[in-house]
Design an enzyme around this catalytic site. Structure first.
Site, mmCIF file in Angstrom:
data_model
loop_
_atom_site.group_PDB
_atom_site.id
_atom_site.type_symbol
_atom_site.label_atom_id
_atom_site.label_comp_id
_atom_site.label_asym_id
_atom_site.label_seq_id
_atom_site.Cartn_x
_atom_site.Cartn_y
_atom_site.Cartn_z
ATOM 1 N N VAL A 165 0.839 -1.207 0.000
ATOM 2 C CA VAL A 165 0.000 0.000 0.000
ATOM 3 C C VAL A 165 0.869 1.250 0.000
ATOM 4 C CG1 VAL A 165 -1.799 1.269 1.224
ATOM 5 C CG2 VAL A 165 -1.807 -1.240 1.242
ATOM 6 N N VAL A 229 5.906 3.830 0.893
ATOM 7 C CA VAL A 229 5.100 2.850 1.610
ATOM 8 C C VAL A 229 4.244 3.535 2.664
ATOM 9 C CG1 VAL A 229 5.202 0.773 3.058
ATOM 10 C CG2 VAL A 229 6.881 1.102 1.234
ATOM 11 N N HIS A 230 2.975 3.140 2.740
ATOM 12 C CA HIS A 230 2.090 3.621 3.804
ATOM 13 C C HIS A 230 2.678 3.206 5.150
ATOM 14 C CE1 HIS A 230 -1.473 4.078 6.335
ATOM 15 N NE2 HIS A 230 -2.059 4.742 5.341
ATOM 16 N N PRO A 231 2.680 4.104 6.159
ATOM 17 C CA PRO A 231 3.273 3.744 7.455
ATOM 18 C C PRO A 231 2.757 2.433 8.031
ATOM 19 C CG PRO A 231 2.762 6.077 7.399
ATOM 20 C CD PRO A 231 2.193 5.497 6.142
ATOM 21 N N ALA A 233 1.856 -0.112 6.388
ATOM 22 C CA ALA A 233 2.309 -1.240 5.567
ATOM 23 C C ALA A 233 3.817 -1.427 5.649
ATOM 24 C CB ALA A 233 1.893 -1.032 4.113
#
Length: 338
Positions: A165, A229-231, A233
């Site tokens: 994500v 990257v989403h934190p 994820a």
């Protein structure tokens, strides 16, 4: 003790609770009872099927607290990405623009819509409750899938991909989506991801631009979001990078998050795991943590245990651990160090 096992229909309510807390962008884990029910039904059928090559099967696992039956995580595998419809990604490419008369030679970064990764096995649906993110149980939830693949290689492709994500803000807006996808759909990133989770990503992907996108023409925020990257994820990304996945070639078509890729034979948990005989005896604890799986199919189980195991020797399991894994004296397990 936490144990990973195949999901069952009785898990539906708990699975929906997990899905409701998963970040925007995890379209493989929609907060929708009907879709989640279909996901579990498909998984149960896949575990029950006799399979000699990777096809349309999907496998969905849950992480259960054996002391109270509560689910604290889930993850899945799709045997063949894009089996029934193309699996789209943006491929990072370099175009060369040159003029001999002007002595100009420029290399330009472009994104090309492709379905190169169609047919690869796909890791999906990763989620663990937040208190477990920085623990070995996150490793169990992610890597035990790879032990399952190692025990049943005929069910999976020779290569594995994972969509991580990408970044979005607290309002659910993605800089990459706003610069690219939103020009073709009159909806926000969170709306597009929700629709994809309920229906399919393919119908949206088919309306994306099929000509190369010149990255320097995108806003700075969108360029910076590419490959980020989403934190929430990050833990998935870190675990899989340690497993040997690569991140340079593809990104997600919606949020620009990295799409990881690896040959199955080069993935650490597959290449380095070992099948060893079991001894059931007390005092078999201590040492370093290992992921331990029973290697079975419908009765697959995996746990984290601290073991004083010597390569080439049987592994000693306590009666409790052996019972959770469903193995007995003289049986075997597959293990790999955490």
């Amino acid at each position: 003790m936490l144990v990973m096992r195949p999901a069952q229909m009785a898990d539906l309510q708990d699975v929906q609770r997990l899905a409701a807390d998963s970040p925007v962008g995890v379209t493989s884990l929609p907060d929708d009872v009907e879709r989640l029910s279909d996901k579990i039904v498909s998984s149960e059928a896949s575990f029950a099927a006799e399979v000699s090559f990777n096809g349309e099967e999907s496998y969905f696992f849950v992480l259960e607290d054996s002391s109270n039956g509560r689910l604290v995580g889930c993850s899945g595998i799709v045997a063949s990405a894009g089996y029934s419809e193309p699996f789209y990604s943006f491929r990072n490419e370099t175009f060369v623009h040159a003029s001999r008369s002007l002595s100009i030679h420029n290399k330009i970064h472009v994104l090309s819509l492709c379905h190169d990764l169609t047919g690869n096995s796909l890791l999906t649906s990763f989620y663990v409750e937040r208190p477990l993110v920085d623990t070995t149980y996150a490793e169990l939830n992610s890597r035990a899938r790879l032990l399952f693949m190692a025990s049943h290689p005929e069910r999976f492709a020779d290569a594995v991909v994972v969509e991580i994500v990408g970044t979005s803000d607290e309002q659910g807006d993605s800089a990459f989506w706003d610069a690219v996808g939103r020009n073709f759909f009159d909806m926000s990133y969170s709306e597009a991801e929700r629709l994809s989770g309920l229906k399919s990503r393919t119908f949206l992907a088919e309306l994306m631009p099929h000509y190369p996108i010149y990255v320097p023409l995108l806003p700075d925020a969108a360029q910076e979001a590419m490959g980020q990257v989403h934190p929430r994820a990050q833990i998935t990304f870190d675990i899989l990078m340690r497993e040997g996945f690569e991140t340079d070639h593809y990104i997600d078509i919606f949020d620009g998050g990295p799409t990881l890729h690896a040959r199955a034979s080069g993935i650490r948990s597959i290449a380095q795991s070992r099948v060893v005989p079991v001894r059931v005896e007390e005092g078999g604890r201590g040492g370093r943590p290992y992921l331990v799986a029973n290697g079975q199919l419908q009765d697959f189980r995996a746990v984290v245990l601290e073991l004083d195991w010597v390569p080439g020797k049987p592994v000693s399991l306590s009666a409790e651990a052996a019972e959770l894994l469903g193995v007995g004296e003289g049986g075997s397990v597959r293990l790999v160090a955490v």
